[in-house]
Design a protein around this motif. Structure first.
Motif, PDB file in Angstrom:
ATOM      1  N   ASN A  25       0.841  -1.195   0.000  1.00  0.00           N
ATOM      2  CA  ASN A  25       0.000   0.000   0.000  1.00  0.00           C
ATOM      3  C   ASN A  25       0.878   1.247   0.000  1.00  0.00           C
ATOM      4  O   ASN A  25       2.035   1.198   0.418  1.00  0.00           O
ATOM      5  CB  ASN A  25      -0.962  -0.025   1.195  1.00  0.00           C
ATOM      6  N   PRO A  26       0.364   2.374  -0.456  1.00  0.00           N
ATOM      7  CA  PRO A  26       1.176   3.589  -0.576  1.00  0.00           C
ATOM      8  C   PRO A  26       1.591   4.203   0.767  1.00  0.00           C
ATOM      9  O   PRO A  26       2.468   5.043   0.817  1.00  0.00           O
ATOM     10  CB  PRO A  26       0.279   4.551  -1.354  1.00  0.00           C
ATOM     11  N   TRP A  27       0.983   3.771   1.869  1.00  0.00           N
ATOM     12  CA  TRP A  27       1.302   4.353   3.178  1.00  0.00           C
ATOM     13  C   TRP A  27       2.347   3.549   3.938  1.00  0.00           C
ATOM     14  O   TRP A  27       2.786   3.942   5.005  1.00  0.00           O
ATOM     15  CB  TRP A  27       0.033   4.476   4.027  1.00  0.00           C
ATOM     16  N   GLY A  28       2.704   2.383   3.420  1.00  0.00           N
ATOM     17  CA  GLY A  28       3.704   1.553   4.085  1.00  0.00           C
ATOM     18  C   GLY A  28       3.187   0.876   5.346  1.00  0.00           C
ATOM     19  O   GLY A  28       3.952   0.513   6.225  1.00  0.00           O
ATOM     20  N   VAL A  29       1.876   0.691   5.440  1.00  0.00           N
ATOM     21  CA  VAL A  29       1.286   0.047   6.612  1.00  0.00           C
ATOM     22  C   VAL A  29       1.518  -1.453   6.523  1.00  0.00           C
ATOM     23  O   VAL A  29       1.258  -2.074   5.492  1.00  0.00           O
ATOM     24  CB  VAL A  29      -0.225   0.354   6.707  1.00  0.00           C
ATOM     25  N   THR A  30       2.011  -2.023   7.586  1.00  0.00           N
ATOM     26  CA  THR A  30       2.281  -3.458   7.637  1.00  0.00           C
ATOM     27  C   THR A  30       1.438  -4.091   8.748  1.00  0.00           C
ATOM     28  O   THR A  30       0.945  -3.394   9.630  1.00  0.00           O
ATOM     29  CB  THR A  30       3.775  -3.724   7.927  1.00  0.00           C
ATOM     30  N   PRO A  31       1.263  -5.416   8.718  1.00  0.00           N
ATOM     31  CA  PRO A  31       0.541  -6.080   9.811  1.00  0.00           C
ATOM     32  C   PRO A  31       1.260  -5.801  11.137  1.00  0.00           C
ATOM     33  O   PRO A  31       2.488  -5.704  11.179  1.00  0.00           O
ATOM     34  CB  PRO A  31       0.610  -7.556   9.459  1.00  0.00           C
TER      35      PRO A  31
END
Length: 68
Positions: A25-31
């Protein structure tokens, strides 16, 4: 973010976890998963959480009240 899960248990642990809808995703959100030990026994039935439109997570964790 697809969902953020907030769980508590009578042992005094608060578990916050989440999984993004898309891993790339473009926001760099990871689990993520975060476990927090609380200093006293909590009322797991009254714990609540809310995420604001700005992405802030507020968690309410009341202490267990002793039966008198």
């Amino acid at each position: 973010m697809n969902q953020v899960h907030v769980q508590s248990d009578p042992a005094g642990r608060l578990v916050i976890s989440g999984q993004p809808k898309e891993l790339d995703n473009p926001w760099g959100v990871t689990p993520f998963k975060k476990v927090v030990s609380l200093p006293s026994r909590i009322d797991s039935h009254q714990t609540s959480a809310v995420v604001t439109l700005h992405g802030q997570l507020f968690v309410r964790v009341p202490y267990e009240t002793p039966d008198v």
